[in-house]
Motif scaffolding. Structure first.
Motif, short mmCIF file in Angstrom:
data_model
loop_
_atom_site.label_atom_id
_atom_site.label_comp_id
_atom_site.label_asym_id
_atom_site.label_seq_id
_atom_site.Cartn_x
_atom_site.Cartn_y
_atom_site.Cartn_z
N GLU A 18 2.46 -7.21 3.41
CA GLU A 18 2.96 -7.03 4.77
C GLU A 18 2.19 -7.95 5.73
O GLU A 18 1.27 -8.65 5.33
N GLU A 60 -5.16 1.57 2.38
CA GLU A 60 -5.11 0.42 3.29
C GLU A 60 -5.36 0.85 4.74
O GLU A 60 -5.97 0.12 5.51
N GLU A 61 -4.90 2.04 5.06
CA GLU A 61 -4.90 2.46 6.47
C GLU A 61 -6.28 2.84 7.00
O GLU A 61 -6.45 2.99 8.20
N ASP A 80 6.20 0.85 7.50
CA ASP A 80 4.80 0.54 7.13
C ASP A 80 4.34 1.44 6.00
O ASP A 80 3.71 2.45 6.24
N MET A 81 4.53 1.05 4.75
CA MET A 81 5.35 -0.02 4.25
C MET A 81 6.07 0.39 2.98
O MET A 81 6.19 -0.34 2.04
N HIS A 107 0.84 -1.20 0.00
CA HIS A 107 0.00 0.00 0.00
C HIS A 107 0.87 1.25 0.00
O HIS A 107 1.96 1.27 0.57
#
Ligand SMILES: [Zn+2]
Length: 441
Positions: free
Chosen positions: A172, A145-146, A111-112, A79
């Motif tokens: 991840e 993604e977050e 991350d990441m 991501h």
């Protein structure tokens, strides 16, 4: 073909630093510049990526290197967004990409964004050296993604299913650790599943009345007692198929006691909260509400728990365990699944395929005595969407994190050491090359 790793790592580190300098904080989520930055590096090598606009300013980037027709691809997925950073909480600029004493600082260092660069350089090297492939290699970097992947991986799985014609995927979810709780041992964990979020609610009704009079039916008090029983509930390690190897390996090496008693492990300093989260079902009381005025006994009270279950835990079985621990008929249990809309059912990826074998053997080439183990990720990743498609999807960051690096996820002064960055570039290459290159390189 001879790759000069010193030159490649130097070049990759330069790209990594420039990538860290792009602010792709989510929220608000403006990841398109990140996608175009990665795409420009591919285009320079003659690889033509596709930019997929999911929403205004939010783009994914997809690229494919063709291999033999008969084999399905390996997907390298990551991501591009990062969690926001409050500049006043950092001692360095979170989007400065500064290197201080061998540490590369920046939001996304672990991350990441580093992993995306490892993936990208696998693509670049294969194209640059014109290496024949036995299967396609696919690169995918996605937004959002977050904050739950609605405008990222989830959207792509729903709207562009043809992109996911892969045999397996890397993302991840787990990494190497240079120590394990207080044990000094190189352990590379590969996430094959994720814990299931199963928030639940306890509600209780009582007799409302005036606060001036004694009562034996105050719902807040009933709820307090129930919560206390849950909070102090002693449970043992859960030896699932995914964590058995790891725990047994530690026991075989005499590093932990074979009876896996939590209390004892904690007393011996062998149990960190990270480790415990990976080995057991966890509950945390996060919301407790009841009452509205100091002199009124309310008619009801409610508590909400954050609960994360190992992927093979049955929801009904868990509910029965919780109810038996509370042991009070006045308390009603219900799952609060409305708190986590659109969460897929957990799926456990198979272990023992070509990709897992490549990871194991590649790690051992760098660290002869390392333990390589499948594990359960304690947090959600985009892997969960691919697993529901039946694609074995592994969480594998090819670095050997110190506790300080591990603590950087979503925290202040996030960093990756230059040594770990170099390891990541080479180790990712080693794994990918074993799976996709026709001839060993
Ligand atoms: Zn992440």
């Amino acid at each position: 073909m001879n790759i000069n790793w010193s030159d490649v790592c130097h070049e990759a580190e330069g790209a990594f630093i420039r990538y860290l300098q792009i602010d792709s904080s989510n929220p608000p989520g403006r990841e398109a510049p990140a996608a175009h930055f990665l795409g420009a590096l591919l285009e320079k090598e003659g690889i033509n990526p596709e930019y997929i606009e999911i929403k205004d300013g939010r783009k994914a980037i997809f690229a494919r290197l063709k291999g033999a027709e008969h084999s399905r691809s390996l997907m390298l997925a990551s991501h591009t967004d990062v969690v926001p950073a409050r500049i006043e909480d950092w001692t360095v600029d979170p989007f400065g990409g500064e290197i201080i004493e061998g540490k590369i600082y920046g939001r996304g260092a672990v991350d990441m964004k580093s992993v995306t660069i490892f993936h990208l350089f696998c693509m670049i090297l294969i194209k640059r050296f014109d290496i024949p492939l036995s299967r396609d290699l696919v690169f995918l970097a996605v937004p959002d993604e977050e904050t739950g992947s609605r405008f990222g991986m989830k959207w792509l799985v729903d709207n562009r299913p043809e992109l996911f014609d892969c045999e397996f995927s890397l993302n991840e979810g787990a990494s190497g650790l240079e120590s394990f709780a207080s044990i000094s041992l190189d352990i590379f964990q590969v996430a094959v599943s994720e814990k299931r979020m199963a928030p639940f609610k306890l509600t209780v009704k009582g007799t409302p009345g005036h606060g001036s009079k004694p009562t034996t039916d105050n719902p807040i008090v009933h709820l307090l007692e129930a919560c206390e029983r849950l909070v102090h509930w002693q449970r043992n390690l859960d030896l699932s198929e995914q964590n058995t190897l790891l725990v047994r390996t530690l026991a075989d090496k005499g590093l932990i006691n074979g009876d896996f008693d939590f209390k004892k492990l904690r007393e011996d300093g062998l149990m960190s909260s990270d480790l415990e989260a990976g080995l057991t079902n966890t509950i945390n009381l996060t919301i407790f509400s009841g009452g509205f005025k100091f002199n009124v006994i309310p008619g009801s009270a409610e508590a909400l728990f954050d609960c994360r279950l190992l992927p093979d835990m049955d929801l009904d079985d868990w509910q029965a365990q919780v109810e038996s621990q509370i042991d009070d008929d006045r308390i009603a249990f219900s799952y609060a699944l409305e708190e986590i809309p659109n969460e897929p059912e957990p799926v456990i990826s198979e272990w023992g395929n070509e990709l897992s074998i490549a990871i194991e053997s590649s790690v051992k080439e760098f660290f002869e005595d390392a333990v390589v183990s499948q594990t359960t990720s304690t947090v959600g990743t985009d892997n969960r969407f691919l697993r529901t498609l039946g694609i074995p999807s592994y969480g594998f960051i090819p670095c050997l994190f110190s506790q300080a690096e591990l603590d950087g996820f979503h925290a202040n002064d996030e960093f990756l050491t230059q040594d770990n960055f170099k390891l990541g570039v080479e180790l990712m290459w080693r794994v990918v090359a074993k799976v996709v290159c026709s001839k060993q390189t």
